[in-house]
Design a protein around this motif. Structure first.
Motif, mmCIF file in Angstrom:
data_model
loop_
_atom_site.group_PDB
_atom_site.id
_atom_site.type_symbol
_atom_site.label_atom_id
_atom_site.label_comp_id
_atom_site.label_asym_id
_atom_site.label_seq_id
_atom_site.Cartn_x
_atom_site.Cartn_y
_atom_site.Cartn_z
ATOM 1 N N LEU A 129 0.843 -1.193 0.000
ATOM 2 C CA LEU A 129 0.000 0.000 0.000
ATOM 3 C C LEU A 129 0.879 1.244 0.000
ATOM 4 O O LEU A 129 1.680 1.441 0.901
ATOM 5 C CB LEU A 129 -0.900 0.017 1.240
ATOM 6 N N ILE A 150 -1.593 0.765 -5.358
ATOM 7 C CA ILE A 150 -1.325 -0.505 -4.689
ATOM 8 C C ILE A 150 -0.437 -1.361 -5.591
ATOM 9 O O ILE A 150 -0.690 -1.480 -6.797
ATOM 10 C CB ILE A 150 -2.641 -1.239 -4.379
ATOM 11 N N ALA A 156 -1.772 -5.975 -0.065
ATOM 12 C CA ALA A 156 -2.842 -4.992 -0.271
ATOM 13 C C ALA A 156 -3.624 -5.238 -1.551
ATOM 14 O O ALA A 156 -4.796 -4.862 -1.648
ATOM 15 C CB ALA A 156 -2.257 -3.582 -0.279
#
Length: 498
Positions: A129, A150, A156
């Motif tokens: 992230l 991302i 993530a």
């Protein structure tokens, strides 16, 4: 006696300190008392005395600073914390005197050099992230994060979170400017984000929570988006490029092969979140954009006086490239390029813009860039290799000292001699990102890209460029990695050492 070495800056770099007039002069080398507990401090002083860009401006790094080994030992012992010692010999570093008065804003250290070396290849512990942090209100210490993008194939990427989403809490605790480092970048690899949204210009906490876990050896491919858009019959290449990593040079070259095959005649280079990286990769990217004439100057380096005097003009000058080292450069041979850049764009990102400026029109859309115009090299406790890290000399590094340094050691200027952009590169078309409409990266309606496409097509975009809530972050997840926003050298060349 002359000897010839292969010079690979950032990977293997050697100088021989000499006493004659032709070599790098360090003066009498002070030696600490062998019984003193100053191994790390001694390494730091010796390495910085040789390589640091501002060595001549720092009194404590002067060649004649110490009249005896005892005085030198006492100086090293006066700092029990190696980290504090390092920043004390940096030139008014922000950690010592504050950002406003800082000259050296970017030199840093890492207690485990292996972490630093891995980061130079895009390998780190990460949940994938990437986000920025902002203050919620002008007169409050509360902050919030917003998602930039991302990483594919990360923790993530499998979670319910996307670009543009906002979080205000971590593990149920409101983020503030005094706790965000421990909550987001501390020892705990798993944390839970408390999501929020903006309503009537204010923040409303949601019940939604997202739990993420950092994993070791997460590899970042810096090419997030590479596609060719059809804009009223014009083929426009769009490249979202997020770090200059030499380990992905071939993938970058392949992206340009794809652009060529698809008939691209314009390029939008998106470096809005790119904090920099490898200098040679910046040269390759510039060549893929402009051309492969190896007689044309891309950049020239300036080191401290003792190092500069030892280097030839051939070494100091980088030309455009016609090969990555493994394959021929795929170049678009453009006469202009549209660059999306913001305050998060730094070092090698700015270097590409500055290096191309003497040759083609660089249309900068976004915000004033970071203003990082110095480069660094990686230093470890290997005095026989002049402290420069070399992966083939791991067994030569002092096993009792794992510290690694990433100091600023030089500055790059373009073919016109320009390097003075410490205050950043000012955009031709100013446009901030809007927290209420960050858009989808690579989508023709994403505001910054849409503004570039409007310039290319000459047709007014349907997008409203009004910015309701400017994204004005004070830090980024990108800056909380060992690599941070550094520009580092990786340059093989044969030079003669006296």
């Amino acid at each position: 006696m002359k000897k010839y070495i292969l010079l690979l800056l950032g990977v293997t770099l050697a100088f021989t300190a000499c006493s004659d007039d032709d070599g790098i002069k360090n003066g009498p080398t002070p030696n600490p008392d062998p019984d003193a507990d100053v191994t790390a401090q001694n390494f730091m002083w010796q390495a910085m005395n040789l390589w640091y860009f501002w060595q001549g401006d720092v009194a404590d790094l002067a060649d004649d600073r110490f009249s005896s080994d005892a005085e030198y030992t006492a100086f090293l012992e006066s700092y029990t914390d190696p980290e504090n010692f390092y920043y004390s010999i940096c030139n008014k570093h922000r950690r010592i005197v504050g950002t406003e008065a800082a000259i050296d804003r970017f030199s840093f250290e890492e207690e485990d050099y292996n972490v630093l070396v891995n980061s130079l290849s895009g390998v780190s512990k990460s949940n994938g992230l990437e986000f920025n942090l902002m203050y919620k209100y002008a007169n409050s210490n509360e902050i919030f994060g917003y998602v930039l993008y991302i990483l594919p194939d990360s923790d993530a990427s499998g979670a319910d979170i996307v670009r543009g989403e906002i979080f205000t809490r971590v593990n149920g605790v409101q983020l503030t400017d005094s706790n965000y480092i421990s909550l987001l970048f501390g020892a705990n690899d798993t944390y839970t984000l408390g999501m929020a949204h903006i309503e009537n210009g204010d923040f409303v906490n949601d019940s939604k929570e997202v739990t993420l876990t950092k994993v070791a050896n997460q590899v970042e491919n810096p090419i997030l988006v590479a596609e060719t858009l059809d804009v009223n019959g014009t083929k426009v290449a769009y490249l979202m490029y997020n770090r200059f990593l030499s380990s992905f040079n071939e993938q970058l070259n392949q992206a340009f092969a794809q652009f060529k095959a698809e008939g691209a005649t314009e390029l939008v280079l998106d470096m809005r979140y790119n904090p920099g990286g490898n200098v040679n990769t910046s040269r390759l990217l510039a060549s893929m954009i402009y051309g492969t004439n190896t007689s044309e100057v891309y950049i020239k380096q300036r080191w401290n006086d003792k190092v500069q005097s030892q280097l030839t003009d051939e070494f100091l000058t980088d030309y455009f490239a016609n090969t990555t080292g493994a394959s021929s450069i795929n170049t678009l041979n453009l006469s202009r390029v549209f660059v999306l850049a913001t305050n998060d764009s730094a070092s090698a990102s700015e270097l590409v813009m500055n290096g191309l400026a003497p040759y083609i029109e660089v249309i900068h859309i976004g915000e004033t860039t970071s203003g990082k115009n110095e480069f660094s090299i990686t230093l470890v406790d290997d005095p026989d290799n002049s402290f420069v890290y070399n992966s083939s000399r791991e067994d030569k590094i002092n096993p009792n000292n794992s510290w690694g340094l990433q100091p600023l050691v030089g500055r790059n200027e373009n073919a016109d001699g320009f390097s003075d952009y410490t205050s950043g590169l000012v955009p031709d078309i100013a446009l901030s990102e809007d927290l209420t409409n960050l858009g989808v990266l690579g989508d023709v309606n994403e505001p910054l890209l849409a503004r570039a496409l409007q310039e290319i097509s000459g047709v007014s975009a349907k997008v409203d460029f009004t910015v309701e809530m400017p994204a004005k972050s004070f830090t980024s997840s990108r800056l909380h990695t060992p690599l941070k926003d550094h520009m580092y050298l990786d340059k093989p060349l044969d030079i003669q050492i006296q």
